[in-house]
Design an enzyme around this catalytic site. Structure first.
Site, PDB file in Angstrom:
ATOM      1  N   ASP A  62     -11.127   2.744   3.495  1.00  0.00           N
ATOM      2  CA  ASP A  62     -11.517   1.333   3.369  1.00  0.00           C
ATOM      3  C   ASP A  62     -13.022   1.193   3.079  1.00  0.00           C
ATOM      4  O   ASP A  62     -13.462   0.157   2.592  1.00  0.00           O
ATOM      5  CB  ASP A  62     -11.253   0.595   4.700  1.00  0.00           C
ATOM      6  CG  ASP A  62      -9.920  -0.137   4.735  1.00  0.00           C
ATOM      7  OD1 ASP A  62      -9.476  -0.615   3.673  1.00  0.00           O
ATOM      8  OD2 ASP A  62      -9.350  -0.259   5.843  1.00  0.00           O
ATOM      9  N   LYS A 120       0.833  -1.205   0.000  1.00  0.00           N
ATOM     10  CA  LYS A 120       0.000   0.000   0.000  1.00  0.00           C
ATOM     11  C   LYS A 120       0.867   1.255   0.000  1.00  0.00           C
ATOM     12  O   LYS A 120       0.592   2.217  -0.715  1.00  0.00           O
ATOM     13  CB  LYS A 120      -0.951  -0.009   1.212  1.00  0.00           C
ATOM     14  CG  LYS A 120      -2.031  -1.068   1.067  1.00  0.00           C
ATOM     15  CD  LYS A 120      -2.902  -1.246   2.304  1.00  0.00           C
ATOM     16  CE  LYS A 120      -3.806  -2.452   2.095  1.00  0.00           C
ATOM     17  NZ  LYS A 120      -4.838  -2.629   3.112  1.00  0.00           N
ATOM     18  N   GLN A 140      -4.776  -1.570   9.331  1.00  0.00           N
ATOM     19  CA  GLN A 140      -4.720  -2.899   8.723  1.00  0.00           C
ATOM     20  C   GLN A 140      -5.335  -3.940   9.658  1.00  0.00           C
ATOM     21  O   GLN A 140      -5.031  -3.976  10.856  1.00  0.00           O
ATOM     22  CB  GLN A 140      -3.251  -3.247   8.405  1.00  0.00           C
ATOM     23  CG  GLN A 140      -3.068  -4.523   7.604  1.00  0.00           C
ATOM     24  CD  GLN A 140      -3.555  -4.420   6.165  1.00  0.00           C
ATOM     25  OE1 GLN A 140      -3.752  -3.345   5.619  1.00  0.00           O
ATOM     26  NE2 GLN A 140      -3.760  -5.567   5.537  1.00  0.00           N
TER      27      GLN A 140
END
Ligand code: L34
Length: 284
Positions: free
Chosen positions: A118, A51, A95
């Protein structure tokens, strides 16, 4: 035919990069994505690294914050509050999975909705299910883009999604439904799962079991999208939920692991971060 997620992700990132250039001229700075990793899980470390790499590639400011496994929930929530209040931060991603002493739901709802790249915040999930404007969660968004890229018609087709997680199975089902597929959500307790799967024109697999889908579960000519990221118990190599070699012969189109949905998840994260940035800047 194999659909390359790596290739499509590259095209998407190129588009994001061009938009970032323009946004920088207009707003004086690039979007800033902050990714938080708690603990030292090697798989999570690898995804987070990817990422950060993609964020730099598209010209974002990228910050990765690594916290020790023992970090308390309170400390993590305080960090998120600080980032929520920080004007210079546009996207926040924690995460998952988190260590078991931290409540994931609490963490997800603490990230301010405007910075929720997200798309996991409950308010965003509600908006998705009510067809209101929202951030599309990265992996489901990537799945739809892969189908579109491969020229797979979705409308009127029979889609079977194996897996019902909040992150993949449920939202991917909703996105397919919104494109007028007829969707069956199957899971490990589905009776005659093989028969159900074999009726699918579009088979999306997110069950988290290495090589779970065998060739007998694939309808000839079907589109097979493998969302699994597992380690092969024998070789230790990355593998999907689909037995690729066996299923590739029967499928019309199929995604590989690695090089399929994974890179798309990351590319869609870049799109979402840019979207959050632009939403914020255009409001000012
Ligand atoms: N908060 N947690 C949050 N957001 C997410 O969207 C994720 N997910 C899942 C796990 N936890 C998360 C990811 O990022 C899974 N996931 C993810 C992202 C990228 C890749 C795999 C999983 C990926 O880049 N896969 C590469 C191989 C990477 C490697 O070699 O380890 C691929 O080609 O599939």
């Amino acid at each position: 035919m194999t659909i390359s997620g790596t290739q499509l992700a590259k095209e998407i990132k190129q588009e994001v990069k061009e938009k970032v250039e323009k946004a920088k001229d207009e707003f004086g700075r690039p979007p800033h994505l902050v990714v938080i990793l708690v603990g030292e899980d090697p798989a999570s470390q690898s995804y987070v690294k990817g990422k950060g790499k993609d964020a730099e590639e598209v010209g974002f400011k990228s910050t990765t914050i690594v916290k020790p496994e023992e970090t308390t929930e309170k400390e993590l929530l305080e960090l998120i509050h600080d980032l929520n209040d920080d004007e210079s931060v546009d996207g926040i991603l924690v995460q998952l999975p988190l260590p078991s002493h931290i409540n994931e739901d609490k963490v997800i709802e603490t990230i301010h909705q405007s910075k929720d790249v997200d798309g996991f915040h409950p308010a965003n999930v509600a908006a998705l299910w009510q067809k209101r404007p929202c951030i599309y969660p990265c992996t489901p968004k990537g799945v739809i883009k892969l189908l579109d890229k491969a020229g797979v018609e979705i409308q009127g087709k029979k889609a079977v999604v194996i897996g019902r997680s909040n992150i993949v199975g449920l939202p991917v089902s909703k996105l397919l439904l919104d494109r007028n597929a007829t969707v069956t959500i199957a899971h490990s307790k589905t009776k005659d799962l093989a028969k159900t799967a074999a009726e699918a024109d579009i088979l999306v697999v997110a069950i988290g079991k290495p090589k779970f889908v065998s060739a007998d579960m694939v309808k000839p000519g079907a589109a097979v999208i493998d969302v699994g990221v597992n380690r092969d118990p024998i070789t230790g190599k990355l593998c999907g939920d689909v037995d690729f070699d066996a299923c590739a012969e029967k499928a019309g189109v199929i995604t590989p692991v690695p090089g399929g949905v994974g890179p798309m998840t990351r590319a869609c994260l870049m799109e979402n971060t840019l979207e959050c940035f632009l939403n914020k800047m255009q409001k000012k």
